[in-house]
Design an enzyme around this catalytic site. Structure first.
Site, PDB file in Angstrom:
ATOM      1  N   SER A 147       0.603  -1.609   0.117  1.00  0.00           N
ATOM      2  CA  SER A 147      -0.186   0.490   0.201  1.00  0.00           C
ATOM      3  C   SER A 147       0.689   1.935   0.021  1.00  0.00           C
ATOM      4  CB  SER A 147      -1.394   0.253   1.352  1.00  0.00           C
ATOM      5  OG  SER A 147      -1.962   1.429   1.740  1.00  0.00           O
ATOM      6  N   TYR A 160      -1.835  -0.500  10.433  1.00  0.00           N
ATOM      7  CA  TYR A 160      -2.064  -1.351   9.569  1.00  0.00           C
ATOM      8  C   TYR A 160      -0.943  -1.125   8.515  1.00  0.00           C
ATOM      9  CZ  TYR A 160      -3.439  -0.766   4.236  1.00  0.00           C
ATOM     10  OH  TYR A 160      -3.872  -1.494   3.051  1.00  0.00           O
TER      11      TYR A 160
END
Length: 263
Positions: A147, A160
């Site tokens: 990501s 995350y």
């Protein structure tokens, strides 16, 4: 004008005939788009995920090149059993992931561990299960879906982001470890992509800030210099190239699919 003949690929760069790919988290979003693209590329594809329903539905659409494997990537023993029952895996796309938000002061131990388990440890479990088989056939592609949070960080998703940063470190280390074995290891880092995960992010912003869904979407899209969201098919195209013969010399790389958000 250069009239030199094209340079031939080395013999070990060619994709093996009947090559088999596994896509984790294949039942929705980016995972579905990747599975669809790899089938178009000629791979036999195992669709792996926790919920059989979406996997069966996708397999029915894709036809015989696709098969289903139900497995929780956070469960080490389950992953070992699942992959032991599969044919040799030539391509592994570690796409299974989950994003939850909370300020660090309200990030519980359970949330922290869950983000690490799904996004980082699951990637490790699946890769460990296939790497020796790739070594044996001296050809392999491991593509980890990370990501832009792994490249720059975002507020309120520290757990995350930490997990996805870990994926990048894992990618680079493993790439060096298997560099002489005919295996490449790369990561693809999508920006905000138009999937269910984006919808949950928008809902979270609406709930916590009182903004409208349209305002929340505009806030997230503005992070992309192209002022738009990434399409899952764009991520799948990057994965497709990394799995091709032409990318045989590309390893240990972090490919940002983000409209220039990360350079």
């Amino acid at each position: 004008m250069n009239d030199s003949p094209p340079v031939a690929l080395t013999s070990d760069a060619a994709v093996p005939k009947g090559a088999h790919a596994v896509v984790t988290g294949a039942g929705r979003g980016i995972g579905t788009a990747i599975a669809e693209q790899l089938v178009r590329d000629g791979f036999a594809v195992t669709l792996l995920g926790r919920s059989r329903g979406p996997l069966d539905a996708l397999a029915e659409v894709l036809g015989p090149p696709a098969s289903v494997c139900v497995c929780d990537v956070t469960d080490s023993a389950a992953v070992t059993r699942a992959f032991a029952a599969l044919p040799t895996v030539h391509v592994l796309v570690n796409n299974a992931g989950q994003a939850e938000s909370a300020p660090v002061s309200r990030t519980t131990d359970a949330l922290w561990q869950q983000m690490l388990a799904v996004n980082l440890t699951g990637t490790f479990h699946c890769t460990r299960a296939v790497i020796d088989g790739m070594r044996a056939v001296r050809w392999g592609r491991v593509v980890n879906i990370a990501s832009t949070a792994a490249q720059r960080g975002y507020p309120y998703v520290a757990a995350y982001a930490a997990a996805k940063h870990g994926v990048i470190g894992f990618t680079r280390s493993l790439a060096l470890e298997v560099a002489t074995a005919g295996i490449t290891v790369n990561a693809v880092c999508p920006g905000f992509t138009d999937t269910d995960m984006l919808t949950r992010s928008v809902d979270n912003i609406v709930q916590k800030t009182g903004r409208t869904p349209e305002q929340a979407r505009a806030q997230l899209a503005a992070l992309n210099p192209q002022q738009r969201f990434i399409a899952p098919a764009e991520v799948a195209s990057a994965v497709s190239w990394l799995c091709s013969a032409g990318a045989a010399s590309v390893t240990g790389q972090i490919v940002s699919v983000s409209g220039g958000e990360v350079m």
